[in-house]
Structures are given as structure tokens and as C-alpha cells.
Design a protein around this motif. Sequence first.
Motif, PDB file in Angstrom:
ATOM      1  N   TYR A 202     -24.067  86.747  43.813  1.00 54.75           N
ATOM      2  CA  TYR A 202     -25.346  86.816  44.470  1.00 54.75           C
ATOM      3  C   TYR A 202     -25.400  85.958  45.905  1.00 54.75           C
ATOM      4  O   TYR A 202     -26.479  85.667  46.412  1.00 54.75           O
ATOM      5  CB  TYR A 202     -26.537  86.268  43.764  1.00 54.75           C
ATOM      6  N   SER A 212     -32.463  90.807  41.575  1.00 57.96           N
ATOM      7  CA  SER A 212     -31.867  91.616  40.542  1.00 57.96           C
ATOM      8  C   SER A 212     -32.425  91.705  39.066  1.00 57.96           C
ATOM      9  O   SER A 212     -32.250  92.740  38.584  1.00 57.96           O
ATOM     10  CB  SER A 212     -30.248  90.908  40.674  1.00 57.96           C
ATOM     11  N   LYS A 215     -35.396  93.776  39.261  1.00 57.48           N
ATOM     12  CA  LYS A 215     -35.050  95.201  39.206  1.00 57.48           C
ATOM     13  C   LYS A 215     -34.640  95.700  37.751  1.00 57.48           C
ATOM     14  O   LYS A 215     -35.222  96.770  37.273  1.00 57.48           O
ATOM     15  CB  LYS A 215     -33.667  95.413  39.956  1.00 57.48           C
TER      16      LYS A 215
END
Length: 308
Positions: A202, A212, A215
Amino acid sequence: MGKFEFLWAGRVILLLLLLQLIPGILGWGKEGHYATCKIAEAYLTSDASAVVKSLLPSVAKGNLSNICSWPDEIRLNYRWSSSLHFCSTPDFRCNYDFKRDCHDTKGQENRCVTAAIYNYTMQLMTYNDSYSSKRYNLTEALIFLAHFMGDVHQPLHVGFLGDRGGNTINVHWYKTHWYQMKYKLHYIWDNLFIESAMKKLYSNDLGVMIKSIQKNITDECSNDLGKWGVCATIEVICPGSYASESIRFACKYAYINAMPGATLNDDYFYSRLPVVEMRLAQGGVRLAAVLNGIFGSKSLFCNIEITS
């Protein structure tokens, strides 16, 4: 700045310096607690968000995530709170039982993370009762609840009594030199998983990692965002279920291949990282659901389950 805000800010500055010298005694590290609360903020209803903001001290700048690690930072002063961050379970039993396990080192009952979650939830539920709410510091209740919801989702916070949740298991983390120091297994799960994930995946950006995780939550629940079925009963919160999940994950993932002196590398990291990220997600989503329930708005989430 009020008295609470002044004391809070001063203690944070001093204790952050001290705690850097004492690895392995905290819950999720600062990044983990920030992530849990940041995820929760995104799922608060407008009513719940407004109440949360009204309870936050000014130093939080309107964001619960900014102070989610505060209960760790004041543990040296709030010594009574130390036993509330975890719950120890019998070695190799791999289950949690409130009556058996919820006590401090002196045997005092109801002194563990699950009891603390119940306690601070009940305090916050007095928010609209002007008489009862005066008995409690609802600002502290909010911060403690948010923090302990993160703690109970860290598998080793419901780890074995014999090794103090992995605090007496010293291992190497990506050993590259013979003289490299060892880390407590508990510290690896609190901090090094997230630090390594940020570095490897990341771009050293916690915000990217959180997005993330969010999501993944959205992808998994996109067709069913109106349901919330984590608790088997109509209770607003069920920390015993969260603790039971944690000890199962500790047995299946945290302790496996983590013998004293072992070197943990990519195999261990990549096979366990999905568990770490899901526990951060669950902690955040469930925290939001609890706050939404307390402050009178309908929950917005689906039921996120982890199979073990």
C-alpha cells in the motif's frame, strides 16, 4: 479548551513517548485502531455521526479515528483499565466462555474486554436520559467502546493464558541478519502485520490500505446492505461472539508455525494478512452498527461473517 481536552492532550504527548519503550502491551497498534474507527465513521448514519461528533473532545477535530488509540496511551495512568483490553482463555481449548474467562489476574469477575464493551455500551445508551447520563463521562465511554471493539477483534487479545496472548512467544519477523532482534508474537499481530502490509502492498499509506479494506466490504455486501445479523439475539451488541471468533482465529492462524525462536516470513504473512484485514473490517463495521443502534438510527450494513 476544557479540562478534559487539556488533560487528554498532555497525557497523549507524554505517554506516547513512554509507550514506545514498552512494545507488546497494547491492542491493535495505533494504525490498527485508527483503521477500525475510520472504517466505522464511513458507515455511521447521519444521526449517529452527529452524536459522536458532539461527544468528541476538540482535540479529535471531529474524527473518532483520531483518538481511537487513546485508551492505550493512558494505560499507565488509568491502571484500572489494563485488564479491560483483553481476555485470556485456557491453553489449547480454543473457545471462549464469559463466566470462565472474564476476570482479571486477581480473579475479580467481569474485568475483561467483553465486559468492558457491555459496560460502555450501556453507559452510552443513557445519552438521551439527562438524569442517568450525568452519572457517566460519555466522551470517555465512546472512546473506550471504540477502542475495545478493536481490541476484541485482534485474535491474540483472546489468546492463551499460558503465553499471555502471545506476549511470551518471541520470534523473528523476516530475519535478515543473525543479530536481528526478536519480537513478541502479540506485537507482530498488533503492529507489524499492518506496518508490513503498508510497506509491501500500500505504498506506505494507511489511507490506501483502509480504502482497499472498505472496497472489500462493499464488494462482499453490495447486494445486501440493509441487513445486520451479527448478534444471534436482539441485543445491540454481542462481544462474546466476537471474542469466540478471535480465539478460533488465534488457534487456526496466529499460533500455528509460531514456535519460540521461529522465523516468520512471507508464508506466514501472506496467509494471515486476509485475517488481519477482515478483523479490522469487522471491528469497524460492527462498531458503526452498535453506535447506530445506540443513537436510534437503523443500521446500514450486511452481516459480514468469517468462516473458520
